[in-house]
Design an enzyme around this catalytic site. Structure first.
Site, short mmCIF file in Angstrom:
data_model
loop_
_atom_site.label_atom_id
_atom_site.label_comp_id
_atom_site.label_asym_id
_atom_site.label_seq_id
_atom_site.Cartn_x
_atom_site.Cartn_y
_atom_site.Cartn_z
N ARG A 1 -5.11 -0.62 -4.41
CA ARG A 1 -4.75 -1.97 -4.86
C ARG A 1 -4.56 -2.90 -3.68
O ARG A 1 -3.86 -2.55 -2.72
CB ARG A 1 -3.46 -1.91 -5.68
CG ARG A 1 -2.93 -3.28 -6.07
CD ARG A 1 -1.66 -3.17 -6.87
NE ARG A 1 -1.92 -2.65 -8.20
CZ ARG A 1 -0.97 -2.48 -9.11
NH1 ARG A 1 0.27 -2.78 -8.84
NH2 ARG A 1 -1.28 -2.00 -10.29
N GLY B 1 -1.02 -3.11 5.59
CA GLY B 1 -0.67 -4.38 6.21
C GLY B 1 -1.62 -5.46 5.73
O GLY B 1 -2.05 -5.45 4.59
N ASP C 1 6.26 1.82 -6.39
CA ASP C 1 6.11 0.60 -5.62
C ASP C 1 5.21 -0.38 -6.36
O ASP C 1 4.15 -0.01 -6.86
CB ASP C 1 5.51 0.95 -4.24
CG ASP C 1 5.24 -0.28 -3.42
OD1 ASP C 1 4.17 -0.35 -2.79
OD2 ASP C 1 6.11 -1.17 -3.40
N THR D 1 0.81 -1.21 0.00
CA THR D 1 0.00 0.00 0.00
C THR D 1 0.83 1.25 0.00
O THR D 1 1.99 1.22 0.41
CB THR D 1 -0.77 0.02 1.34
OG1 THR D 1 -1.54 -1.13 1.41
CG2 THR D 1 -1.65 1.23 1.47
N LYS E 1 -9.29 1.62 1.37
CA LYS E 1 -8.35 1.54 2.48
C LYS E 1 -8.58 2.62 3.53
O LYS E 1 -7.90 2.62 4.55
CB LYS E 1 -6.92 1.65 1.94
CG LYS E 1 -6.61 0.53 1.00
CD LYS E 1 -5.18 0.51 0.55
CE LYS E 1 -5.01 -0.49 -0.56
NZ LYS E 1 -3.69 -0.53 -1.11
N SER F 1 3.99 -0.15 1.92
CA SER F 1 5.20 -0.50 1.18
C SER F 1 5.70 0.66 0.35
O SER F 1 6.89 0.74 0.02
CB SER F 1 4.95 -1.72 0.31
OG SER F 1 3.82 -1.47 -0.50
N ASP G 1 -4.00 4.51 -1.92
CA ASP G 1 -4.19 3.91 -3.24
C ASP G 1 -5.28 2.85 -3.09
O ASP G 1 -5.85 2.70 -2.01
CB ASP G 1 -2.88 3.31 -3.74
CG ASP G 1 -2.51 2.05 -2.99
OD1 ASP G 1 -2.27 1.01 -3.61
OD2 ASP G 1 -2.49 2.12 -1.74
N SER H 1 1.56 -1.04 -4.80
CA SER H 1 0.52 0.01 -4.79
C SER H 1 0.13 0.30 -6.22
O SER H 1 0.95 0.21 -7.14
CB SER H 1 1.07 1.30 -4.19
OG SER H 1 1.75 1.04 -3.01
#
Lengths: 201, 277
Positions: free
Chosen positions: B62, B90, B209, B44, B76, B172, B60, B212
């Site tokens: 995903r 997480g 990343d 994330t 999220k 992340s 984001d 994400s």
């Protein structure tokens, strides 16, 4: 992981700390507050795992408040340090946190207690702790004098912190100092670039 | 005079079993043939910042399960209370359940006390709960909200550590997002500028990343209310469906039909009278 230092003096006492909390291999916060107030005139410096230290100080804050209400008087610094010691000792397998408890009370005036990882409790005129403390044992032993004035104490603490931050890679950021006297509590913040420099190019 | 807990027996009623149960189970499963299923993680990028009029949270959308994108439009940013929202990074299930639990607790509190909860109360409840589970609940949360004492942004780590900060990124993609935030954050920003900054931070997380991606959600919390913009910006890399994949009734032809009536008999009957007096 962080450097803590406390000094005891006849009428005042001081506590200083670094802010630098590392997680994985990067600095997750440059401005963490490691000086936690557990009662009006009692502060706690934390070292070790942040989660463990915060949980222990929360529980200690509650118990010290409760104790103070039952006794109908402000708690002794020794009592506060004992509360932390009990928590650390009884849960030593699960916890990884060390503390320096310091404050002022009416019975003995300013005091400093160190509560180590396994739950050892010691009273000392001054003490240092944390990962950066290993670099300044010599400095602290050489420069400490009993009965310093408030300015001398602040200078001693600032110098010690600056020296340790200069050598320890996991310490750094901002230096927090707290001056606790009978009259009250004063918070002094020194950003990293305002700290004294020692042979830094 | 006894100082040690007069009210609670050990660690304020806390037991350390929660952590050890998981570890013991893992040991059992490792030795045998079964493997623990890979939990769905929200690799994330989430970010938040405090501006002049309130708090802006961004995320984001995903959710990944191993190397596959499990959900392209995952939400999220979770609702906690009318004035508090929480971004979670997480393990997806952990963040969902934890925030749900927190939200229920705070609703009960609001009903009992008649006031909106404070952000710091939500943070304390989370800290207590996550600390008891010793990191087994993989939830890194960013809590933001506006209450009577001002605009607040807190981070709660999976082990139960908290920090009060003016701007923050987690997940992340946090390092990428943090770079943008560190460069352009100023205290007391205007609302529009703050939304743009959060959008840019999440965008940078999405670009840099792998975990994400997809769209960007923004949630703006102010004293007047909450504006949950979902999506704030859609991804440029959306693919178009080639055909219609819905099938009308009658697409599959029925060859034979057999009806079997089930014989049921009453085994036990209990009558409970309801007292409506």
């Amino acid at each position: 992981m962080c450097l803590q230092e406390s000094l005891s003096n006849v009428s005042l006492y001081l506590m200083c700390l670094y802010l630098h909390f590392t997680h994985r291999y990067y600095v997750s916060s440059k401005t963490i507050n490691k000086l936690i107030q557990v009662h009006d005139r009692i502060f706690c410096c934390i070292a070790g795992s942040l989660a463990d230290a915060q949980a222990v100080t929360k529980a200690a804050k509650f118990q010290i408040s409760f104790h103070s209400i039952q006794m109908e008087s402000p708690p002794l610094v020794k009592a506060a340090a004992s509360v932390l010691k009990e928590l650390c000792y009884n849960n030593k397998e699960e916890l990884q946190a060390g503390f320096i408890t310091a404050g002022w009370d009416r019975k003995k005036g300013p005091q400093v207690y160190t509560v180590a990882l396994g739950g050892m409790l010691l009273s000392q005129p001054f003490t240092i702790g944390g990962s950066g403390s290993t670099y300044i044992y010599g400095y602290a032993d050489a420069k400490y004098k009993p009965d310093m004035s408030r300015e001398e104490c602040l200078q001693f603490a600032t110098n010690a912190l600056a020296l340790a931050m200069g050598r320890d890679n996991v310490s750094g950021g901002v230096a927090h100092l707290v001056v606790i006297t009978e009259e009250g509590v004063e918070h002094v913040v020194i950003p990293g670039d305002k700290l004294p420099k020692f042979h830094d190019e | 005079m006894s100082l040690t807990p007069l009210v609670y027996s050990q660690w304020m009623g806390c037991s350390w079993d929660f952590g050890s149960i998981n570890v013991a189970l893992e040991g059992l499963l490792e030795g045998g043939q079964t493997k623990t299923p890979k939990p769905m993680k929200t690799g994330t990028t989430i970010a938040g910042l405090v501006c002049k009029e309130g708090v802006v949270l961004g995320a984001d959308t995903r959710a990944t399960s191993g190397e596959v994108v499990a959900d392209k439009m995952c939400a999220k940013i979770h609702y906690i209370s009318p004035n508090i929202y929480c971004c979670g990074a997480g393990t997806a299930a952990d963040t969902e359940k934890t925030t749900d639990l927190l939200s229920s607790n705070l609703t009960i509190f609001s009903m009992n006390s008649g006031r909106n909860p404070r952000v710091v109360m939500a943070v304390n409840i989370l800290q207590d709960m996550l600390f008891r589970y010793r990191g087994q609940i993989g939830a890194s949360l960013i809590l933001g909200g506006v209450d009577c004492s001002g605009n607040h942004l807190y981070t709660v780590g999976p082990y139960g550590s908290i920090d009060n900060v003016p701007y923050l990124a987690m997940g992340s993609g946090d390092l990428a997002a943090l770079g943008i935030l560190e460069d352009r954050f100023k205290p007391n920003m205007e609302m529009e500028e703050a939304k743009e900054l959060v959008r840019d931070a999440i965008h940078s997380g999405i670009m840099s990343d792998l975990g994400s991606g997809n769209n960007i959600d923004i949630c703006v919390i102010t004293k007047q209310g909450v504006d949950y913009i979902r999506p704030y910006q859609e991804s440029e890399y959306k693919d178009k469906r080639q055909k219609r994949y819905k099938y009308g009734p009658g697409t599959t032809s029925i060859l034979t039909e057999k009806i079997v009536p089930l014989e049921l008999e009453v085994v036990q009957e209990t009558v409970q009278q309801m007292d409506t007096a």
